[in-house]
Design a protein around this motif. Sequence first.
Motif, PDB file in Angstrom:
ATOM      1  N   PHE A   1      28.046  37.573  46.867  1.00 41.56           N
ATOM      2  CA  PHE A   1      27.532  36.741  47.955  1.00 41.56           C
ATOM      3  C   PHE A   1      27.330  35.282  47.550  1.00 41.56           C
ATOM      4  N   ALA A   2      28.013  34.850  46.483  1.00 47.51           N
ATOM      5  CA  ALA A   2      27.922  33.447  46.057  1.00 47.51           C
ATOM      6  C   ALA A   2      29.007  33.185  45.027  1.00 47.51           C
ATOM      7  N   ASP A   3      29.387  31.916  44.897  1.00 51.39           N
ATOM      8  CA  ASP A   3      30.314  31.512  43.841  1.00 51.39           C
ATOM      9  C   ASP A   3      29.571  31.162  42.557  1.00 51.39           C
ATOM     10  N   ASP A   4      28.326  30.739  42.704  1.00 55.22           N
ATOM     11  CA  ASP A   4      27.517  30.336  41.555  1.00 55.22           C
ATOM     12  C   ASP A   4      27.048  31.576  40.793  1.00 55.22           C
ATOM     13  N   PRO A   5      27.437  31.729  39.530  1.00 56.23           N
ATOM     14  CA  PRO A   5      27.024  32.907  38.768  1.00 56.23           C
ATOM     15  C   PRO A   5      25.510  33.109  38.716  1.00 56.23           C
ATOM     16  N   ASP A   6      24.748  32.025  38.616  1.00 58.03           N
ATOM     17  CA  ASP A   6      23.297  32.173  38.555  1.00 58.03           C
ATOM     18  C   ASP A   6      22.735  32.743  39.855  1.00 58.03           C
ATOM     19  N   GLU A   7      23.318  32.368  40.981  1.00 60.11           N
ATOM     20  CA  GLU A   7      22.874  32.923  42.261  1.00 60.11           C
ATOM     21  C   GLU A   7      23.198  34.416  42.328  1.00 60.11           C
ATOM     22  N   VAL A   8      24.353  34.804  41.798  1.00 57.47           N
ATOM     23  CA  VAL A   8      24.711  36.214  41.759  1.00 57.47           C
ATOM     24  C   VAL A   8      23.755  36.969  40.843  1.00 57.47           C
ATOM     25  N   GLY A   9      23.410  36.368  39.726  1.00 59.72           N
ATOM     26  CA  GLY A   9      22.454  36.986  38.829  1.00 59.72           C
ATOM     27  C   GLY A   9      21.099  37.176  39.477  1.00 59.72           C
TER      28      GLY A   9
ATOM     29  N   LEU B   1      30.771  44.668  41.840  1.00 59.11           N
ATOM     30  CA  LEU B   1      31.169  43.282  42.067  1.00 59.11           C
ATOM     31  C   LEU B   1      32.686  43.179  42.074  1.00 59.11           C
ATOM     32  N   GLU B   2      33.251  42.646  43.147  1.00 58.73           N
ATOM     33  CA  GLU B   2      34.703  42.536  43.286  1.00 58.73           C
ATOM     34  C   GLU B   2      35.158  41.109  43.020  1.00 58.73           C
ATOM     35  N   ASP B   3      36.354  40.967  42.441  1.00 54.16           N
ATOM     36  CA  ASP B   3      36.825  39.613  42.137  1.00 54.16           C
ATOM     37  C   ASP B   3      37.571  38.957  43.285  1.00 54.16           C
ATOM     38  N   ALA B   4      37.970  39.748  44.307  1.00 53.40           N
ATOM     39  CA  ALA B   4      38.674  39.196  45.469  1.00 53.40           C
ATOM     40  C   ALA B   4      39.869  38.340  45.057  1.00 53.40           C
ATOM     41  N   LEU B   5      40.420  38.639  43.885  1.00 57.69           N
ATOM     42  CA  LEU B   5      41.559  37.910  43.314  1.00 57.69           C
ATOM     43  C   LEU B   5      41.263  36.437  43.066  1.00 57.69           C
ATOM     44  N   GLY B   6      39.972  36.110  42.953  1.00 54.48           N
ATOM     45  CA  GLY B   6      39.604  34.753  42.585  1.00 54.48           C
ATOM     46  C   GLY B   6      39.787  34.543  41.094  1.00 54.48           C
ATOM     47  N   PRO B   7      39.413  33.370  40.588  1.00 49.93           N
ATOM     48  CA  PRO B   7      39.575  33.088  39.163  1.00 49.93           C
ATOM     49  C   PRO B   7      38.850  34.127  38.298  1.00 49.93           C
ATOM     50  N   PRO B   8      39.547  34.780  37.378  1.00 52.54           N
ATOM     51  CA  PRO B   8      38.892  35.802  36.566  1.00 52.54           C
ATOM     52  C   PRO B   8      37.761  35.241  35.705  1.00 52.54           C
ATOM     53  N   GLY B   9      37.879  33.981  35.286  1.00 54.51           N
ATOM     54  CA  GLY B   9      36.811  33.378  34.500  1.00 54.51           C
ATOM     55  C   GLY B   9      35.516  33.278  35.285  1.00 54.51           C
ATOM     56  N   ARG B  10      35.634  32.951  36.559  1.00 53.80           N
ATOM     57  CA  ARG B  10      34.437  32.854  37.403  1.00 53.80           C
ATOM     58  C   ARG B  10      33.801  34.228  37.580  1.00 53.80           C
ATOM     59  N   HIS B  11      34.645  35.255  37.768  1.00 55.85           N
ATOM     60  CA  HIS B  11      34.096  36.593  37.951  1.00 55.85           C
ATOM     61  C   HIS B  11      33.439  37.076  36.656  1.00 55.85           C
ATOM     62  N   ALA B  12      34.059  36.772  35.536  1.00 53.83           N
ATOM     63  CA  ALA B  12      33.456  37.140  34.259  1.00 53.83           C
ATOM     64  C   ALA B  12      32.100  36.460  34.084  1.00 53.83           C
ATOM     65  N   ALA B  13      32.000  35.208  34.527  1.00 54.71           N
ATOM     66  CA  ALA B  13      30.731  34.483  34.434  1.00 54.71           C
ATOM     67  C   ALA B  13      29.669  35.130  35.320  1.00 54.71           C
TER      68      ALA B  13
END
Length: 251
Positions: free
Chosen positions: A82-90, A106-118
């Motif tokens: 529900f957010a792009d910001d990793p801290d908000e997801v946390g 948590l799904e990556d929705a084919l977005g940047p894998p680095g962002r999903h890893a974060a």
Amino acid sequence: MTAFAALHRPGTPLLLPCAWDHASAFALAGQGFPAVGTTSLGVAAANGLPDGASATRDETLRLALTLGSGHFLLTVDAESGFADDPDEVGEFARQLAAVGAVGVNLEDALGPPGRHAAKIAAVKRAAPGLFVNARTDTYWSGDGDPGETVRRLDAYREAGADGVFVPGLTDPARIAELAARFDIPLNILLSPAGPTLAHLAELGVARVSLGSLLYRSALGAALETAADITAGHPPRGTAPAYADVAALRGA
């Protein structure tokens, strides 16, 4: 190892039914399922909102609040956090853990894998005991590239994911390869046209999710019942008694 993590056993997979409201969750738990998930499609559709669009954050948290104190283990489908910001997801994951959830998808929705890893790393910092099921959509909405799938899952495993999830993958040989490759549980979405639960167990899968299947089946049964009555036929299937459904309120 948490009680929820211990349910993920290759060869004897956790069958995870997914609920969309209080009644469906407690009814499923009443059938003996030790853990119940939520379905983002069911939650979204039940509230007249789009799925996969980060539109149901409040509804998802509210549902977790009503289910987290139940006599079953609860894992929550949180779309992409529900957010792009990793801290908000946390922070969202911390709130889920605070109301009793033991896992999050948590799904990556084919977005940047680095962002999903974060995001995964942020969740593990904010709620270390929460089981993070890291989903890649390479087969669900992508072209099913095996190399890309492995690259993404490797990154998520390195970021601290407790399990990996590849919905849309139905090829037995590929499932077996992934199950053998990773030292964390592999989750597969059950497909009516794909391998059976028993076959997935033989392939080494540790968790089999039902996703939105139960919600869609319930909706289909409602439409069939209405059509049967309209046509003057006895309704097909079975329905719980009024009193049994009412009793779920206090479950």
